[in-house]
Motif scaffolding. Sequence first.
Motif, mmCIF file in Angstrom:
data_model
loop_
_atom_site.group_PDB
_atom_site.id
_atom_site.type_symbol
_atom_site.label_atom_id
_atom_site.label_comp_id
_atom_site.label_asym_id
_atom_site.label_seq_id
_atom_site.Cartn_x
_atom_site.Cartn_y
_atom_site.Cartn_z
ATOM 1 N N LEU A 103 0.824 -1.207 0.000
ATOM 2 C CA LEU A 103 0.000 0.000 0.000
ATOM 3 C C LEU A 103 0.858 1.256 0.000
ATOM 4 N N ASP A 104 0.269 2.343 -0.478
ATOM 5 C CA ASP A 104 0.929 3.649 -0.410
ATOM 6 C C ASP A 104 0.509 4.412 0.841
ATOM 7 N N ILE A 105 -0.716 4.166 1.312
ATOM 8 C CA ILE A 105 -1.183 4.857 2.511
ATOM 9 C C ILE A 105 -0.581 4.198 3.754
ATOM 10 N N PRO A 106 -0.519 4.923 4.869
ATOM 11 C CA PRO A 106 0.111 4.396 6.082
ATOM 12 C C PRO A 106 -0.672 3.238 6.702
ATOM 13 N N SER A 107 0.039 2.451 7.515
ATOM 14 C CA SER A 107 -0.565 1.319 8.205
ATOM 15 C C SER A 107 -0.386 1.434 9.718
ATOM 16 N N VAL A 108 -1.453 1.103 10.425
ATOM 17 C CA VAL A 108 -1.446 0.949 11.880
ATOM 18 C C VAL A 108 -1.560 -0.550 12.157
ATOM 19 N N VAL A 109 -0.758 -1.067 13.048
ATOM 20 C CA VAL A 109 -0.833 -2.484 13.405
ATOM 21 C C VAL A 109 -1.603 -2.631 14.706
ATOM 22 N N TYR A 110 -2.621 -3.467 14.665
ATOM 23 C CA TYR A 110 -3.423 -3.783 15.850
ATOM 24 C C TYR A 110 -2.742 -4.963 16.540
ATOM 25 N N TRP A 111 -2.146 -4.715 17.699
ATOM 26 C CA TRP A 111 -1.316 -5.702 18.392
ATOM 27 C C TRP A 111 -2.074 -6.264 19.578
ATOM 28 N N LYS A 112 -2.501 -7.545 19.479
ATOM 29 C CA LYS A 112 -3.480 -8.067 20.426
ATOM 30 C C LYS A 112 -3.115 -9.433 21.001
ATOM 31 N N ASP A 113 -2.336 -10.234 20.258
ATOM 32 C CA ASP A 113 -2.063 -11.616 20.656
ATOM 33 C C ASP A 113 -0.842 -11.662 21.573
ATOM 34 N N GLU A 114 -1.085 -11.928 22.841
ATOM 35 C CA GLU A 114 0.015 -11.907 23.809
ATOM 36 C C GLU A 114 1.034 -13.014 23.568
ATOM 37 N N LYS A 115 0.658 -14.021 22.784
ATOM 38 C CA LYS A 115 1.585 -15.122 22.519
ATOM 39 C C LYS A 115 2.667 -14.738 21.513
ATOM 40 N N LEU A 116 2.396 -13.724 20.702
ATOM 41 C CA LEU A 116 3.411 -13.252 19.756
ATOM 42 C C LEU A 116 4.431 -12.382 20.484
ATOM 43 N N SER A 117 5.676 -12.464 20.069
ATOM 44 C CA SER A 117 6.727 -11.649 20.667
ATOM 45 C C SER A 117 6.682 -10.227 20.125
ATOM 46 N N GLU A 129 8.839 2.570 6.571
ATOM 47 C CA GLU A 129 8.428 3.981 6.607
ATOM 48 C C GLU A 129 6.912 4.137 6.715
ATOM 49 N N LYS A 130 6.163 3.240 6.070
ATOM 50 C CA LYS A 130 4.704 3.377 6.027
ATOM 51 C C LYS A 130 4.011 2.756 7.240
ATOM 52 N N PHE A 131 4.786 2.188 8.145
ATOM 53 C CA PHE A 131 4.267 1.674 9.412
ATOM 54 C C PHE A 131 4.336 2.822 10.418
ATOM 55 N N VAL A 132 3.160 3.367 10.796
ATOM 56 C CA VAL A 132 3.158 4.633 11.534
ATOM 57 C C VAL A 132 2.658 4.547 12.973
ATOM 58 N N ALA A 133 1.986 3.452 13.326
ATOM 59 C CA ALA A 133 1.421 3.407 14.682
ATOM 60 C C ALA A 133 1.111 1.976 15.093
ATOM 61 N N VAL A 134 1.056 1.781 16.402
ATOM 62 C CA VAL A 134 0.647 0.505 16.978
ATOM 63 C C VAL A 134 -0.540 0.745 17.891
ATOM 64 N N LYS A 135 -1.623 0.034 17.617
ATOM 65 C CA LYS A 135 -2.745 -0.023 18.560
ATOM 66 C C LYS A 135 -2.431 -1.203 19.475
ATOM 67 N N TYR A 136 -1.871 -0.915 20.641
ATOM 68 C CA TYR A 136 -1.380 -1.952 21.537
ATOM 69 C C TYR A 136 -2.490 -2.343 22.506
ATOM 70 N N SER A 137 -2.898 -3.621 22.441
ATOM 71 C CA SER A 137 -4.064 -4.059 23.202
ATOM 72 C C SER A 137 -3.770 -5.240 24.119
ATOM 73 N N ILE A 138 -2.520 -5.373 24.522
ATOM 74 C CA ILE A 138 -2.142 -6.380 25.511
ATOM 75 C C ILE A 138 -1.907 -5.632 26.816
ATOM 76 N N ASN A 139 -2.765 -5.841 27.777
ATOM 77 C CA ASN A 139 -2.707 -5.046 29.013
ATOM 78 C C ASN A 139 -1.645 -5.565 29.975
ATOM 79 N N ASP A 140 -0.422 -5.517 29.492
ATOM 80 C CA ASP A 140 0.764 -5.865 30.277
ATOM 81 C C ASP A 140 1.650 -4.624 30.218
ATOM 82 N N LEU A 141 1.507 -3.758 31.213
ATOM 83 C CA LEU A 141 2.149 -2.444 31.153
ATOM 84 C C LEU A 141 3.671 -2.503 31.152
#
Length: 306
Positions: free
Chosen positions: A134-148, A159-171
Amino acid sequence: MEYKEFSKKLETINGISLTPFDSNTKEIDWTGVEDNIQYLINKGLKVIVPCGNTSEFYSLSIEEAKEEIKRVVEIVNGRALVVAGIGYSLPMAIELGTYAQEVGADAVMIHQPIHPYITDSGAVSYYKKIINSLDIPSVVYWKDEKLSDDVLKEIAPLEKFVAVKYSINDLPRFAKIVREIPSEHHITWICGTAEKWAPFYFHAGAKGFTSGLVNLYPEKSFEMLHALRNGDEKTTWKVWEETLPFENLRAKYHNGNNVVVIKEAMNLLGLNAGVTREPVDPLDADDKEQVMHLLEKWGLLQSQQA
């Protein structure tokens, strides 16, 4: 596009819009979609996310998801950023992302794969191929606690990876990855678990948070955002206490109530939320009563005993 500048625009409330379904047919109520998006725009939302989980993305056909993205872009008409949710298999995610780009979405949010089998290296490949397609930016929704979180390190230089929606409540885990990815990559860290967790994430490095509450009480969400930005601890925790019962009710049944609580509240307030689709049922009588009492406590709904 200046991707690093775009990432800063996500340092705000990312409003996950609702998909209203007709109570009889369960078809999408497109008039309701327009009403709800206009409501968010009129209330000052600057980032709107159609086809998020609170949009019931998991229940939409590919054609419905495309139509929702297209219509939301048209309704918003440049007044806010539209970050379109995409996902499922790799070809399907790319198809949805390409379509979102073609119809004018500003960015995509890549849902975490729902496959029963996934590896870190496979996830890296999945995200890289979508982002690079894609040419437009991407946000990654990060939810699976089993992934590193090493997956995020691997894709951070894109460059086009601009944000993480971090949804693993491990501060501690969140704070660690925020500090391990160099600031030169211009990643915006977004608390992906709404107002309940936003104060904690902000202390650890987040600059924005997602919200379903904005669909019915955006004033309260903005009150928290402004307090967090200004370091106003008193107001932050006041708002947190006020919204906690609502977010706890959404989290009931392992988050099974996530969408239906919002829809129940919206419908009580005369907004157009419609019903949920399977596999989510309507609220039971006790939960409905809790929603009503919360709205009364917030002063949004006149007490039934008045």
